[in-house]
Scaffold this motif. Sequence first.
Motif, mmCIF file in Angstrom:
data_model
loop_
_atom_site.group_PDB
_atom_site.id
_atom_site.type_symbol
_atom_site.label_atom_id
_atom_site.label_comp_id
_atom_site.label_asym_id
_atom_site.label_seq_id
_atom_site.Cartn_x
_atom_site.Cartn_y
_atom_site.Cartn_z
ATOM 1 N N GLU A 1 0.832 -1.202 0.000
ATOM 2 C CA GLU A 1 0.000 0.000 0.000
ATOM 3 C C GLU A 1 0.872 1.261 0.000
ATOM 4 N N LYS A 2 1.964 1.201 0.750
ATOM 5 C CA LYS A 2 2.862 2.355 0.817
ATOM 6 C C LYS A 2 3.534 2.616 -0.526
ATOM 7 N N ILE A 3 4.080 1.589 -1.133
ATOM 8 C CA ILE A 3 4.774 1.770 -2.413
ATOM 9 C C ILE A 3 3.787 2.154 -3.510
ATOM 10 N N THR A 4 2.556 1.654 -3.417
ATOM 11 C CA THR A 4 1.515 2.042 -4.368
ATOM 12 C C THR A 4 1.204 3.531 -4.238
ATOM 13 N N TYR B 1 3.261 5.814 -3.157
ATOM 14 C CA TYR B 1 4.425 6.515 -3.702
ATOM 15 C C TYR B 1 4.359 6.581 -5.229
ATOM 16 N N MET B 2 4.013 5.451 -5.850
ATOM 17 C CA MET B 2 3.981 5.393 -7.310
ATOM 18 C C MET B 2 2.903 6.322 -7.874
ATOM 19 N N ASN B 3 1.764 6.371 -7.219
ATOM 20 C CA ASN B 3 0.698 7.251 -7.699
ATOM 21 C C ASN B 3 1.040 8.717 -7.480
ATOM 22 N N TYR B 4 1.789 8.998 -6.436
ATOM 23 C CA TYR B 4 2.277 10.360 -6.200
ATOM 24 C C TYR B 4 3.203 10.785 -7.349
ATOM 25 N N VAL B 5 4.117 9.914 -7.725
ATOM 26 C CA VAL B 5 5.010 10.198 -8.852
ATOM 27 C C VAL B 5 4.203 10.365 -10.137
ATOM 28 N N ASN B 6 3.223 9.524 -10.337
ATOM 29 C CA ASN B 6 2.387 9.581 -11.538
ATOM 30 C C ASN B 6 1.678 10.925 -11.664
ATOM 31 N N THR B 7 1.352 11.528 -10.535
ATOM 32 C CA THR B 7 0.686 12.831 -10.524
ATOM 33 C C THR B 7 1.653 13.957 -10.865
ATOM 34 N N ILE B 8 2.910 13.825 -10.449
ATOM 35 C CA ILE B 8 3.849 14.941 -10.509
ATOM 36 C C ILE B 8 4.799 14.883 -11.705
ATOM 37 N N ASP B 9 5.382 13.727 -11.979
ATOM 38 C CA ASP B 9 6.460 13.675 -12.973
ATOM 39 C C ASP B 9 6.392 12.373 -13.771
ATOM 40 N N LYS B 10 5.677 12.399 -14.873
ATOM 41 C CA LYS B 10 5.513 11.201 -15.695
ATOM 42 C C LYS B 10 6.810 10.820 -16.409
ATOM 43 N N ASP B 11 7.707 11.782 -16.627
ATOM 44 C CA ASP B 11 9.001 11.449 -17.223
ATOM 45 C C ASP B 11 9.802 10.551 -16.284
ATOM 46 N N TYR B 12 9.787 10.891 -14.996
ATOM 47 C CA TYR B 12 10.483 10.060 -14.018
ATOM 48 C C TYR B 12 9.808 8.693 -13.918
ATOM 49 N N LEU B 13 8.491 8.670 -14.019
ATOM 50 C CA LEU B 13 7.769 7.399 -13.993
ATOM 51 C C LEU B 13 8.201 6.508 -15.154
ATOM 52 N N ASN B 14 8.399 7.096 -16.311
ATOM 53 C CA ASN B 14 8.865 6.312 -17.464
ATOM 54 C C ASN B 14 10.278 5.775 -17.248
ATOM 55 N N GLY C 1 10.841 -2.240 -15.058
ATOM 56 C CA GLY C 1 9.862 -2.991 -15.828
ATOM 57 C C GLY C 1 8.484 -2.357 -15.803
ATOM 58 N N SER C 2 7.894 -2.229 -16.959
ATOM 59 C CA SER C 2 6.573 -1.596 -17.067
ATOM 60 C C SER C 2 5.511 -2.377 -16.309
ATOM 61 N N THR C 3 5.613 -3.696 -16.334
ATOM 62 C CA THR C 3 4.600 -4.521 -15.669
ATOM 63 C C THR C 3 4.575 -4.249 -14.172
ATOM 64 N N VAL C 4 5.748 -4.216 -13.569
ATOM 65 C CA VAL C 4 5.831 -3.964 -12.122
ATOM 66 C C VAL C 4 5.282 -2.579 -11.786
ATOM 67 N N VAL C 5 5.754 -1.569 -12.507
ATOM 68 C CA VAL C 5 5.350 -0.190 -12.216
ATOM 69 C C VAL C 5 3.845 -0.002 -12.408
ATOM 70 N N ASP C 6 3.327 -0.473 -13.531
ATOM 71 C CA ASP C 6 1.903 -0.263 -13.815
ATOM 72 C C ASP C 6 1.005 -1.088 -12.899
ATOM 73 N N THR C 7 1.463 -2.258 -12.515
ATOM 74 C CA THR C 7 0.694 -3.058 -11.565
ATOM 75 C C THR C 7 0.588 -2.361 -10.217
ATOM 76 N N ILE D 1 0.878 0.906 -9.677
ATOM 77 C CA ILE D 1 0.064 2.119 -9.818
ATOM 78 C C ILE D 1 -1.419 1.791 -9.702
ATOM 79 N N HIS D 2 -1.816 0.673 -10.270
ATOM 80 C CA HIS D 2 -3.238 0.316 -10.313
ATOM 81 C C HIS D 2 -3.632 -0.669 -9.216
ATOM 82 N N HIS D 3 -2.724 -0.878 -8.264
ATOM 83 C CA HIS D 3 -3.035 -1.797 -7.167
ATOM 84 C C HIS D 3 -4.182 -1.228 -6.332
ATOM 85 N N PRO D 4 -5.170 -2.056 -5.991
ATOM 86 C CA PRO D 4 -6.330 -1.569 -5.222
ATOM 87 C C PRO D 4 -5.983 -1.359 -3.764
#
Length: 317
Positions: free
Chosen positions: A278-281, A283-296, A303-309, A311-314
Amino acid sequence: MTKKPLKDLFDAMYHGKLDFTDFAECDVSLCYERTRIKNREVVRPNKKLKTYHSFLNLFLFEYLKIDEEVVFSYRKGVNAYDAVAKHSGSSCFFQTDLTDFFKSIDARLVKDVIGDSLHLAPILDADNYIDRIVELVVVDGALPVGFPSSPLISNSCLYGFDKKLKSYCDKRNLIYTRYSDDIIISGGSRDALLGIKESVAGLLDECFQGKLSVNCDKSKFTHSGNKIKLLGMVILPNQKVTVDIKFKKELEVMLHFYINDRERFVDKVGGDFRVGVEKITGYMNYVNTIDKDYLNKLRKKYGSTVVDTLIHHPSKK
């Protein structure tokens, strides 16, 4: 807008599952508990009072006046990033916050603020219930931390101040934004910010007669050439807004352990794997809001699978 009596709106919302008489007459002091989090008192409403607040938010408090050019807290579609991004082209910055913000907003101010916006809400007879509404949202005569209604009310309590400070800044070619009680003012030179702390303090005193004041311990000036950190975000020399380097390092350590060593990941996050995810999720959504270049960059590195999973973790609400 077709206005309806408060009782009609309440009954239409809850279809008899809740009693309007209880909404209008219950003992509010029995509907919450006090707790302390990091030396700060938080007032937690029970399920019933929380529902009443949600109702008031929907039909009244979301209609309270705010200056949308200035305020970026507790609003749909904007966030802290937007409050910082407006300053990305500036070179000199002043930031401060307000001392004991919620506690400084008393019942009188809450009543005045609500009364000033009643004509904007879809409630036909809200003026007949204003004293009761204030009873439902204040504790010990002030706005409490922890009530679902407090953020929206606090936003509107600074409406007149926001207007005056924005006008002051516009005349001096300064940019002003606010996120809750965090105030940011920036400009193109140090001279433009001369006297700004005193001016903010003076406007607060003018608007609130001493109830609200600048937190001198949190007041800070900075300028290009130094690290520009606002609301936990950083403005880089190229004017890009990103997350702080310490945050990035913390996140990447967690990501590395999450992928390569689950045992060390659990140790890193305090011994509970679910809480750690939950914590890392978050963090990832916080990054997704602020800096998508860093997210990429994270996608390429981990790995895209790990990052995107993640981000969308419930996450648990």
